[in-house]
Design a protein around this motif. Structure first.
Motif, PDB file in Angstrom:
ATOM      1  N   LYS A  46      54.866  47.855 -10.704  1.00 49.13           N
ATOM      2  CA  LYS A  46      53.648  47.609 -10.100  1.00 49.13           C
ATOM      3  C   LYS A  46      54.014  47.189  -8.501  1.00 49.13           C
ATOM      4  N   LYS A  47      54.905  46.317  -8.605  1.00 44.94           N
ATOM      5  CA  LYS A  47      55.396  45.575  -7.233  1.00 44.94           C
ATOM      6  C   LYS A  47      55.885  46.648  -6.501  1.00 44.94           C
ATOM      7  N   LEU A  48      56.747  47.699  -6.925  1.00 48.08           N
ATOM      8  CA  LEU A  48      57.439  48.721  -5.865  1.00 48.08           C
ATOM      9  C   LEU A  48      57.054  49.736  -5.596  1.00 48.08           C
ATOM     10  N   TRP A  49      56.065  50.354  -6.567  1.00 48.02           N
ATOM     11  CA  TRP A  49      55.416  51.585  -6.333  1.00 48.02           C
ATOM     12  C   TRP A  49      54.505  51.603  -4.933  1.00 48.02           C
ATOM     13  N   PRO A  50      53.658  50.611  -4.887  1.00 50.17           N
ATOM     14  CA  PRO A  50      53.044  50.531  -3.394  1.00 50.17           C
ATOM     15  C   PRO A  50      53.894  50.364  -2.150  1.00 50.17           C
ATOM     16  N   GLU A  51      55.044  49.625  -2.298  1.00 47.90           N
ATOM     17  CA  GLU A  51      56.042  49.662  -1.438  1.00 47.90           C
ATOM     18  C   GLU A  51      56.484  51.158  -0.902  1.00 47.90           C
ATOM     19  N   LEU A  52      56.979  51.715  -2.059  1.00 53.14           N
ATOM     20  CA  LEU A  52      57.281  53.153  -1.887  1.00 53.14           C
ATOM     21  C   LEU A  52      56.405  54.023  -1.084  1.00 53.14           C
ATOM     22  N   TYR A  53      55.050  54.098  -1.791  1.00 54.87           N
ATOM     23  CA  TYR A  53      54.352  55.168  -1.266  1.00 54.87           C
ATOM     24  C   TYR A  53      53.734  54.889   0.387  1.00 54.87           C
ATOM     25  N   THR A  54      53.624  53.699   0.743  1.00 61.29           N
ATOM     26  CA  THR A  54      53.287  53.409   1.970  1.00 61.29           C
ATOM     27  C   THR A  54      54.619  53.526   2.953  1.00 61.29           C
ATOM     28  N   GLU A  55      55.698  53.287   2.699  1.00 59.33           N
ATOM     29  CA  GLU A  55      56.686  53.874   3.269  1.00 59.33           C
ATOM     30  C   GLU A  55      56.915  55.324   3.462  1.00 59.33           C
ATOM     31  N   TYR A  56      56.721  56.129   2.181  1.00 57.78           N
ATOM     32  CA  TYR A  56      56.437  57.545   2.359  1.00 57.78           C
ATOM     33  C   TYR A  56      55.403  58.249   3.258  1.00 57.78           C
ATOM     34  N   ASP A  57      54.360  57.300   3.278  1.00 58.06           N
ATOM     35  CA  ASP A  57      53.427  57.789   4.204  1.00 58.06           C
ATOM     36  C   ASP A  57      53.570  57.979   5.495  1.00 58.06           C
ATOM     37  N   ALA A  58      54.702  57.406   5.885  1.00 60.32           N
ATOM     38  CA  ALA A  58      55.103  57.368   7.543  1.00 60.32           C
ATOM     39  C   ALA A  58      55.125  59.010   7.766  1.00 60.32           C
ATOM     40  N   ARG A  59      55.544  59.775   6.900  1.00 58.97           N
ATOM     41  CA  ARG A  59      55.690  61.387   7.403  1.00 58.97           C
ATOM     42  C   ARG A  59      54.286  61.854   7.473  1.00 58.97           C
ATOM     43  N   HIS A  60      53.436  61.578   6.904  1.00 58.27           N
ATOM     44  CA  HIS A  60      52.019  62.180   7.138  1.00 58.27           C
ATOM     45  C   HIS A  60      51.184  61.422   8.323  1.00 58.27           C
ATOM     46  N   LEU A  61      51.601  60.449   8.470  1.00 60.70           N
ATOM     47  CA  LEU A  61      51.136  59.736   9.871  1.00 60.70           C
ATOM     48  C   LEU A  61      51.887  60.537  10.897  1.00 60.70           C
ATOM     49  N   ARG A  62      53.068  60.815  10.904  1.00 57.75           N
ATOM     50  CA  ARG A  62      53.786  61.359  12.035  1.00 57.75           C
ATOM     51  C   ARG A  62      53.266  62.831  12.270  1.00 57.75           C
ATOM     52  N   GLN A  63      52.863  63.499  10.865  1.00 59.46           N
ATOM     53  CA  GLN A  63      52.095  65.119  10.960  1.00 59.46           C
ATOM     54  C   GLN A  63      50.950  64.896  11.769  1.00 59.46           C
ATOM     55  N   GLU A  64      50.058  63.914  11.483  1.00 61.86           N
ATOM     56  CA  GLU A  64      48.692  63.647  12.039  1.00 61.86           C
ATOM     57  C   GLU A  64      48.925  63.359  13.479  1.00 61.86           C
ATOM     58  N   LEU A  65      49.793  62.652  13.819  1.00 67.54           N
ATOM     59  CA  LEU A  65      49.882  62.519  15.354  1.00 67.54           C
ATOM     60  C   LEU A  65      50.211  63.874  16.155  1.00 67.54           C
ATOM     61  N   SER A  66      50.913  64.644  15.244  1.00 63.02           N
ATOM     62  CA  SER A  66      51.247  66.007  15.987  1.00 63.02           C
ATOM     63  C   SER A  66      50.180  67.065  16.073  1.00 63.02           C
ATOM     64  N   ASN A  67      49.430  66.859  14.771  1.00 64.94           N
ATOM     65  CA  ASN A  67      48.203  67.415  14.872  1.00 64.94           C
ATOM     66  C   ASN A  67      47.023  67.348  15.767  1.00 64.94           C
ATOM     67  N   ARG A  68      47.282  66.196  16.262  1.00 58.63           N
ATOM     68  CA  ARG A  68      46.225  65.671  17.230  1.00 58.63           C
ATOM     69  C   ARG A  68      47.018  65.755  18.587  1.00 58.63           C
ATOM     70  N   HIS A  69      48.020  66.003  18.734  1.00 56.36           N
ATOM     71  CA  HIS A  69      48.667  66.030  20.051  1.00 56.36           C
ATOM     72  C   HIS A  69      48.548  64.645  20.834  1.00 56.36           C
ATOM     73  N   LEU A  70      48.927  63.681  19.973  1.00 55.51           N
ATOM     74  CA  LEU A  70      48.545  62.349  20.582  1.00 55.51           C
ATOM     75  C   LEU A  70      49.735  61.945  21.301  1.00 55.51           C
ATOM     76  N   ILE A  71      51.061  62.241  21.263  1.00 57.29           N
ATOM     77  CA  ILE A  71      52.106  61.808  21.918  1.00 57.29           C
ATOM     78  C   ILE A  71      51.947  62.324  23.275  1.00 57.29           C
ATOM     79  N   ALA A  72      51.995  61.483  24.366  1.00 56.27           N
ATOM     80  CA  ALA A  72      52.016  61.861  25.584  1.00 56.27           C
ATOM     81  C   ALA A  72      53.009  61.737  26.371  1.00 56.27           C
ATOM     82  N   SER A  73      54.008  60.684  26.033  1.00 55.77           N
ATOM     83  CA  SER A  73      55.088  60.238  27.079  1.00 55.77           C
ATOM     84  C   SER A  73      56.350  60.788  26.098  1.00 55.77           C
ATOM     85  N   SER A  74      57.519  60.804  26.856  1.00 54.21           N
ATOM     86  CA  SER A  74      58.929  60.979  26.531  1.00 54.21           C
ATOM     87  C   SER A  74      59.172  59.686  25.693  1.00 54.21           C
ATOM     88  N   GLU A  75      58.866  58.473  26.333  1.00 51.23           N
ATOM     89  CA  GLU A  75      58.978  57.372  25.529  1.00 51.23           C
ATOM     90  C   GLU A  75      58.782  57.337  23.969  1.00 51.23           C
TER      91      GLU A  75
END
Length: 282
Positions: free
Chosen positions: A77-106
């Protein structure tokens, strides 16, 4: 903490053997030294940290952590939410790509490094759950893939790169302190877990710092707006937050208090206000 010439961030040697005296302190340590990209001297590169979770866990076996069913359920119960929130980074990264949100090289360099670190955290939690919670990697990954994701709750912070970076800087600082608050849980599993926890806490602090460095490098004129965005993030957190697989704003643990939010807000504001010092590239 200190940055090496390779751009990787090194933790100082620990005091006191297997204790992690420094784990709570990592969130308060700031490295305001940025470095320039070797590929483009005009681009600020993210500070990186180099470590491998297998160094902490490969010699451990599930039989070493046998416990009663109630204990195993509590660990899961303690570890499962820690795992899935870390895993969700890949989905946020994809969302940023889909929205063409990243504008700078930095920002592109930051999110590339950040995504790699979050994958490292995901691998860590899978390995930990295999060791102490009676789980299998295949089952965990199947469950992770089956989860839904809805980014509408954070649309306000996905309107431009600057707002996104402010949210990330705050969220990573909150996560840093939440992990540090979990010290007793990991201490109960053993010293290897404590040493691993210190690395994860330091990663989260560096993520916040790297996001701040992009803000200071690219959006200096908008720094006066940071406080209002942070206030909006904090005010949007209700008493029972509904997490929708966004990676950020996963504030459903008891560690996330108004005092923590206020402290993290103050830390981000203090950090963005400092001058950006850039090291020479070796």
């Amino acid at each position: 903490m200190n940055a090496s010439s390779s751009g990787f961030l090194k933790l100082p040697p620990e005091q006191g053997g297997d204790s992690i005296l420094g784990v709570e302190q990592e969130c308060f340590v700031s490295v305001h030294l940025a470095r320039r990209s070797k590929e483009d001297s005009q681009v600020i590169a993210p500070i990186r940290r180099n470590w491998n979770p297998r160094d902490f866990f490969d010699e451990l076996k599930p039989a070493m952590f046998t416990a009663g069913s109630a204990t195993v359920r509590a660990r899961r119960k303690k570890l499962w939410p820690e795992l899935y929130t870390e895993y969700d980074a890949r989905h946020l990264r994809q969302e940023l790509s889909n929205r063409h949100l990243i504008a700078s090289s930095e920002a592109e360099a930051f999110f590339r490094a950040w995504a790699a670190d979050e994958e490292r955290h995901t691998e860590s939690f899978i390995q930990i759950m295999e060791l102490v919670a009676g789980e299998s990697e295949r089952d965990l990954r199947d469950r992770l893939e089956a989860r839904a994701h809805d980014f509408s709750a954070i649309n306000e912070y996905l309107k431009d790169e600057f707002s996104l970076l402010v949210m990330i800087a705050f969220d990573e600082m909150c996560t840093c302190r939440a992990y540090a608050a979990d010290r007793d849980f990991y201490a109960g599993l053993g010293s290897n877990f404590l040493r691993w926890l210190r690395e994860v806490v330091a990663d989260e602090a560096v993520h916040s710092m790297n996001a701040v460095n992009v803000i200071r490098a690219r959006y200096r004129e908008r720094i006066p707006d940071v406080g209002a965005i942070l206030d909006s993030v904090i005010s949007s957190v209700g008493d029972d937050p509904d997490y929708t697989g966004t990676f950020v704003m996963d504030y459903f643990d008891g560690s996330y208090t108004k005092m923590m939010f206020d402290n993290c807000r103050a830390t981000v504001l203090r950090n963005v206000a400092k001058p950006l010092t850039v090291a020479a590239t070796n």
